[in-house]
Design a protein around this motif. Structure first.
Motif, PDB file in Angstrom:
ATOM      1  N   MET A   1       0.711  -0.971  -0.145  1.00  0.00           N
ATOM      2  CA  MET A   1      -0.410   0.142  -0.048  1.00  0.00           C
ATOM      3  C   MET A   1       0.961   1.194  -0.041  1.00  0.00           C
ATOM      4  SD  MET A   1      -3.209  -0.645   0.020  1.00  0.00           S
ATOM      5  CE  MET A   1      -4.428  -1.999   0.240  1.00  0.00           C
ATOM      6  N   ILE A   2       2.139   1.133   0.892  1.00  0.00           N
ATOM      7  CA  ILE A   2       2.819   2.675   0.777  1.00  0.00           C
ATOM      8  C   ILE A   2       3.827   2.465  -0.499  1.00  0.00           C
ATOM      9  CG2 ILE A   2       5.121   3.170   1.389  1.00  0.00           C
ATOM     10  CD1 ILE A   2       4.266   1.611   4.503  1.00  0.00           C
ATOM     11  N   TYR A   3       3.885   1.632  -1.558  1.00  0.00           N
ATOM     12  CA  TYR A   3       4.307   1.891  -2.678  1.00  0.00           C
ATOM     13  C   TYR A   3       3.059   2.231  -3.161  1.00  0.00           C
ATOM     14  CZ  TYR A   3       9.707  -0.129  -2.663  1.00  0.00           C
ATOM     15  OH  TYR A   3      10.524  -0.514  -2.700  1.00  0.00           O
TER      16      TYR A   3
ATOM     17  N   ASP B   1       2.909 -13.591   4.457  1.00  0.00           N
ATOM     18  CA  ASP B   1       3.509 -14.581   5.613  1.00  0.00           C
ATOM     19  C   ASP B   1       2.322 -14.212   6.522  1.00  0.00           C
ATOM     20  OD1 ASP B   1       4.577 -16.817   3.190  1.00  0.00           O
ATOM     21  OD2 ASP B   1       6.284 -15.410   3.853  1.00  0.00           O
ATOM     22  N   VAL B   2       2.674 -13.616   7.118  1.00  0.00           N
ATOM     23  CA  VAL B   2       2.349 -12.917   8.841  1.00  0.00           C
ATOM     24  C   VAL B   2       0.208 -12.997   8.473  1.00  0.00           C
ATOM     25  CG1 VAL B   2       2.081 -11.241  10.090  1.00  0.00           C
ATOM     26  CG2 VAL B   2       4.441 -11.494   9.537  1.00  0.00           C
ATOM     27  N   ILE B   3       0.224 -12.031   7.325  1.00  0.00           N
ATOM     28  CA  ILE B   3      -1.308 -12.110   7.530  1.00  0.00           C
ATOM     29  C   ILE B   3      -1.938 -13.450   6.662  1.00  0.00           C
ATOM     30  CG2 ILE B   3      -3.276 -11.215   5.810  1.00  0.00           C
ATOM     31  CD1 ILE B   3      -0.679  -9.264   5.207  1.00  0.00           C
ATOM     32  N   GLY B   4      -1.169 -14.517   5.701  1.00  0.00           N
ATOM     33  CA  GLY B   4      -1.669 -15.462   5.547  1.00  0.00           C
ATOM     34  C   GLY B   4      -2.106 -16.229   6.700  1.00  0.00           C
ATOM     35  N   THR B   5      -1.212 -16.601   7.836  1.00  0.00           N
ATOM     36  CA  THR B   5      -1.539 -16.968   9.133  1.00  0.00           C
ATOM     37  C   THR B   5      -2.171 -16.795   9.994  1.00  0.00           C
ATOM     38  OG1 THR B   5       0.939 -17.958   8.717  1.00  0.00           O
ATOM     39  CG2 THR B   5       0.025 -18.212  11.366  1.00  0.00           C
ATOM     40  N   LEU B   6      -2.318 -15.740   9.851  1.00  0.00           N
ATOM     41  CA  LEU B   6      -3.405 -14.537  10.977  1.00  0.00           C
ATOM     42  C   LEU B   6      -5.160 -15.036  10.360  1.00  0.00           C
ATOM     43  CD1 LEU B   6      -1.814 -11.880  12.391  1.00  0.00           C
ATOM     44  CD2 LEU B   6      -1.612 -13.805  13.574  1.00  0.00           C
ATOM     45  N   ALA B   7      -5.014 -15.064   9.656  1.00  0.00           N
ATOM     46  CA  ALA B   7      -6.315 -14.787   8.522  1.00  0.00           C
ATOM     47  C   ALA B   7      -6.746 -16.134   8.623  1.00  0.00           C
ATOM     48  CB  ALA B   7      -6.621 -14.124   7.004  1.00  0.00           C
TER      49      ALA B   7
ATOM     50  N   ALA C   1      -6.126  -6.467   2.937  1.00  0.00           N
ATOM     51  CA  ALA C   1      -6.366  -5.338   1.878  1.00  0.00           C
ATOM     52  C   ALA C   1      -4.879  -5.374   1.252  1.00  0.00           C
ATOM     53  CB  ALA C   1      -6.798  -4.226   2.573  1.00  0.00           C
ATOM     54  N   THR C   2      -4.620  -5.529   0.121  1.00  0.00           N
ATOM     55  CA  THR C   2      -3.981  -5.901  -1.079  1.00  0.00           C
ATOM     56  C   THR C   2      -3.847  -5.901  -2.448  1.00  0.00           C
ATOM     57  OG1 THR C   2      -1.275  -6.817  -1.126  1.00  0.00           O
ATOM     58  CG2 THR C   2      -3.472  -8.493  -1.362  1.00  0.00           C
ATOM     59  N   PRO C   3      -2.762  -4.655  -2.712  1.00  0.00           N
ATOM     60  CA  PRO C   3      -2.808  -5.530  -5.093  1.00  0.00           C
ATOM     61  C   PRO C   3      -2.363  -6.377  -5.436  1.00  0.00           C
ATOM     62  CG  PRO C   3      -1.133  -4.051  -4.457  1.00  0.00           C
ATOM     63  CD  PRO C   3      -1.876  -4.398  -2.713  1.00  0.00           C
TER      64      PRO C   3
ATOM     65  N   TYR D   1      -9.098  -7.853  -0.321  1.00  0.00           N
ATOM     66  CA  TYR D   1      -9.252  -6.392  -0.617  1.00  0.00           C
ATOM     67  C   TYR D   1      -8.882  -5.531  -1.735  1.00  0.00           C
ATOM     68  CZ  TYR D   1     -13.482  -2.903   0.263  1.00  0.00           C
ATOM     69  OH  TYR D   1     -14.584  -2.340  -0.078  1.00  0.00           O
ATOM     70  N   ARG D   2      -8.716  -5.861  -3.274  1.00  0.00           N
ATOM     71  CA  ARG D   2      -7.623  -5.280  -3.755  1.00  0.00           C
ATOM     72  C   ARG D   2      -8.116  -3.816  -4.497  1.00  0.00           C
ATOM     73  NH1 ARG D   2      -5.599  -8.828  -8.975  1.00  0.00           N
ATOM     74  NH2 ARG D   2      -4.237  -7.159  -9.018  1.00  0.00           N
ATOM     75  N   PRO D   3      -7.149  -2.646  -3.690  1.00  0.00           N
ATOM     76  CA  PRO D   3      -7.374  -1.224  -4.819  1.00  0.00           C
ATOM     77  C   PRO D   3      -7.967  -1.208  -6.431  1.00  0.00           C
ATOM     78  CG  PRO D   3      -5.296  -1.720  -3.948  1.00  0.00           C
ATOM     79  CD  PRO D   3      -6.294  -2.652  -3.640  1.00  0.00           C
ATOM     80  N   ARG D   4      -8.343  -0.666  -6.596  1.00  0.00           N
ATOM     81  CA  ARG D   4      -8.830  -0.912  -8.484  1.00  0.00           C
ATOM     82  C   ARG D   4      -7.792   1.038  -8.717  1.00  0.00           C
ATOM     83  NH1 ARG D   4     -14.871  -1.517  -7.494  1.00  0.00           N
ATOM     84  NH2 ARG D   4     -15.100  -3.438  -8.220  1.00  0.00           N
TER      85      ARG D   4
END
Length: 780
Positions: A12-14, A113-119, A132-134, A149-152
């Motif tokens: 998201m920062i990039y 990996d962190v998000i996958g595990t927590l999800a 939330a990621t593109p 949840y991908r930004p358009r």
């Protein structure tokens, strides 16, 4: 049900940073806050849309991950992180702490990996999870309760579950995203995949075999070259599968109490917003925390280009010169406060891309220390402010009846064109619906077998796409014409009369003196700089702009001023000679490039040379030139190579400007106006190349802006000194327009041409073409 929002921080920062790459968001200290502002605004938008009960933001760790240890080349091809992002990340973490949003990172594992595990752990606890990621890799993680949840690109987000992921990539199961990446690889992560196998083939293989392992167990069913490719790269395919697999067993606990969404700590957050000069965000704070001297509240910024993505419509804190008209468009009797005007202009000259802060003292000493800028301030910008005020108050008269007739005429043409499209396409559809246009072009007419649906589940029918298909079917050109005509009617022909002030009977645009980084003027309400006046139908707008009773319209336009400035700066002998001898510079360019006599240059050769002439100034690439000329990239490259061979002084100038900018950190016009280029030394090639293009074209654009500003001031002084009633009423790029009493025409024409052509002495002559008529079209 509890809802957990997990955000992929760096992705998201990039995205936020590059959304602002053409117009960076700078604070008064010259710090690039684009990435921070874009990230925070996106975060706020996500929270508003999802309304999470729990939240966390995951960052990649500082050191290498298990993938780097397994594969030294993992992500090795990536450019170095832009310096402004490295500066931004600690401040983003500070903001998140003040917002009471947990920041997560685990040594050795990526944010994925962190998000996958927590999800998956959260799902087992009954949570609904939004990631939330593109990044398309996350498609492998989705379930009935875990959403991507991908930004358009056009703003907003798309929600992807198992069905949407399968439809998007042509898969039978979302877990096949891993197999897909294992086959085709992933250039962004430097995952090799199976060389020679693209996405289309990979999808077909998965539909046939279901998985990589099943395929590798049955390679005897493959044929020819494909069989050989797969059998020779078994190890690479399996290794790519390993690299593409997002871990769901990272050593991190799911402590839902620590992830509960909480209210912001405004005592900590408000000072950070204030320091970063995020005034629009600071407005959300409790009243007692906003009672400080802060920069002037912002105005809503309009979308600049599609490249600015959803951030283009957000508020910025770069405030232009105060508008001289009230909310109803009535001229205001009082002038702009002198201190406010002076402060803005001083700040703008010292650094045009840094937001002006009224709370700071005017930097007189810094301005006086730079003799060139001090002269620009006193001799150009301050007197120009008076000229602009008078132009705004004078206003521009429109022939409303003519515009109404034009609207009726063009609407009939639009209706005829619409029926023609239906006839040629063989089907009736909504031409204004990109979705239906795509279905007609690609599903029914089969114009491109390789056409893919966009992230919104429909085919792209952008202008760029349609131009590429124009030669394949008559209907494509007709659709392009339909869109152009409809926009002309709705955006300009029908809209311009709505700007007429009922008290004066004229439109009174606002000229913005302190907005553009190059020094050029811009205008708003309406934007006169963006009128489609060069097209044949667009000429109707010129025809509708008329002088006052008893007056004629006089228009004077600099001829090819930017090319003349390129000749002056580069001192290329061939280009200088072409202008000095009064030759058709585009024909002369074509003659040099193609090695023919100027009288033998064809129309097509001249067209190519003209495109190259203007493109070189803006750093056009072979790819860009190929698109404009509708030719192959190799042909475009040959044309560019031929150009530089014919005009060696131009390439020398380009390289000299880049080096000069690297040494001093800014580009400068002939009159000393500076544009700072902090990214000129960036280790990131994309960021650096953008700064290099600005190093080349800013001196040219900025000098052209300085020249016409100086001409405006000089002409205005002459008209007053000689007691003439003629008034300058409009500036559009390199063109000045006047309302002139009939008996003053000859004298005003002589003054305008003389002042425009003699405002500065260049190596080549400045030429101003001047015409007079009953309307803008006749005068042009």
């Amino acid at each position: 049900m509890n809802t957990l929002l997990l955000i992929d921080a760096y992705a998201m920062i990039y995205r936020a940073y590059y959304a602002f790459i053409r117009a960076p968001r700078m604070n008064s200290r010259g710090e690039n806050t684009s990435a921070i502002f874009g990230f925070v605004v996106t975060l706020e938008d996500l929270i508003k849309r999802i309304k999470p009960t729990h939240i966390a933001v995951a960052f990649d760790p500082a050191g290498p991950t298990f993938r780097h240890e397994a594969y030294e080349q993992y992500k090795a091809q990536r450019e170095e992180t832009p310096e402004d992002i490295r500066w931004a990340v600690p401040r983003i973490k500070q903001l998140l702490q003040a917002m009471n949003i947990p920041v997560l990172d685990v040594p050795g594992y990526e944010a994925d990996d962190v998000i996958g595990t927590l999800a998956h752990k959260a799902e087992k606890e009954g949570f609904e999870v939004y990631m939330a990621t593109p990044d398309k890799d996350y498609g492998q993680l989705v379930t009935e309760n875990i959403w991507m949840y991908r930004p358009r690109h056009t703003g907003g987000f798309e929600k992807l579950g198992p069905q949407e992921v399968c439809e998007k990539y042509g898969l039978n199961h979302q877990s096949q995203v891993i197999d897909l990446l294992g086959f085709m690889g992933d250039s962004s992560d430097n995952i090799p995949g199976c060389k020679g196998v693209g996405e289309k083939t990979a999808v077909q293989l998965l539909q046939q075999f279901g998985s990589i392992e099943n395929l590798l167990a049955n390679t005897d069913q493959l044929k020819g070259a494909l069989q050989r490719k797969v059998q020779e790269q078994v190890q690479a395919i399996r290794f790519s599968y390993f690299l593409a697999t997002i871990k769901t067993d990272v050593p991190i606990d799911f402590d839902e109490q620590k992830l509960v969404y909480q209210e912001k700590n405004w005592d900590k957050l408000a000072p950070l917003y204030r320091e970063l000069e995020f005034n629009s965000l600071l407005k959300q704070a409790p009243t007692e925390l906003t009672k400080v001297t802060a920069p002037t509240p912002s105005k809503k910024a309009k979308k600049v280009e599609a490249t600015l993505d959803l951030f283009a419509a957000l508020e910025t804190d770069t405030t232009p010169l105060p508008q001289l008209w009230d909310a109803d468009g009535i001229p205001m009797t009082q002038d702009v406060p002198q201190e406010s005007l002076e402060g803005r202009l001083v700040s703008y000259l010292l650094n045009p891309e840094v937001a002006y802060n009224p709370s700071h003292p005017i930097q007189w000493e810094a301005l006086k220390a730079d003799v060139a800028l001090w002269n620009l301030y006193n001799e150009v910008e301050i007197p120009l402010a008076d000229v602009l005020r008078e132009m705004e108050q004078s206003g521009v008269r429109l022939d409303v009846e003519m515009l109404k007739n034009a609207e009726e005429q063009l609407s009939k043409e639009l209706a005829t064109l619409e029926q023609g499209i239906y006839t040629v396409a063989g089907v009736t559809f909504n031409i204004n619906s990109p979705k239906q246009v795509g279905e007609v072009l690609f599903d029914q007419l089969k114009l491109d077998a390789k056409a893919k649906k966009s992230k919104t589940g429909q085919y792209s029918t952008s202008e760029e796409v349609l131009l590429g298909l124009k030669s394949k079917h008559q209907v494509v050109g007709m659709i392009l014409e339909y869109r152009e005509l409809k926009k002309l009617i709705s955006t300009y022909i029908a809209a311009l009369p709505t700007y007429i002030n009922p008290e004066t009977g004229k439109i009174h645009t606002t000229y913005n003196q302190t907005v553009t980084a190059t020094g050029r003027l811009s205008s708003s309400n309406p934007n006169l700089q963006n009128l489609p006046i060069r097209s044949e139908r667009g000429q109707l707008i010129r025809q509708a702009v008329i002088p006052d009773d008893g007056c004629l319209f006089l228009s004077a336009d600099y001829s090819q001023i930017e090319l003349r400035l390129m000749a002056h700066f580069s001192q290329d002998p061939h280009m200088v000679e072409a202008f000095r001898s009064g030759q058709d510079v585009h024909a002369a360019t074509a003659a040099k490039i193609f090695g023919v006599a100027i009288e033998d240059v064809t129309k097509e050769q001249r067209r190519q040379a003209k495109t190259a002439n203007f493109g070189i100034i803006y750093g056009i690439s072979a790819f860009g030139l190929a698109q404009q000329l509708d030719c192959s990239r190799s042909e475009a490259k040959a044309l560019i190579d031929g150009y530089f061979s014919a005009f060696p002084g131009v390439i020398d100038y380009i390289e000299r400007q880049k080096e000069l900018a690297r040494q001093q950190g800014f580009a400068v016009t002939l009159f000393g106006r500076k544009r700072y280029l902090p990214d000129i030394l960036s280790h990131n090639a994309t960021v650096r190349s953008f700064a290099e293009r600005n190093a080349v074209n800013s001196p040219i654009q900025g000098t052209a802006a300085d020249i016409i500003k100086k001409a405006m001031v000089a002409i205005n002084l002459r008209l007053k000194a000689e007691g003439l009633k003629a008034k300058m009423i409009m500036q559009v790029h390199d063109e000045l327009n006047f309302n002139v009493p009939v008996n003053e025409v000859d004298k005003v024409r002589a003054i305008v041409v003389a002042e425009m052509q003699n405002v500065v002495q260049l190596t080549v002559p400045l030429i101003a073409d001047c015409g007079v008529g009953k309307n803008w079209l006749e005068a042009h």
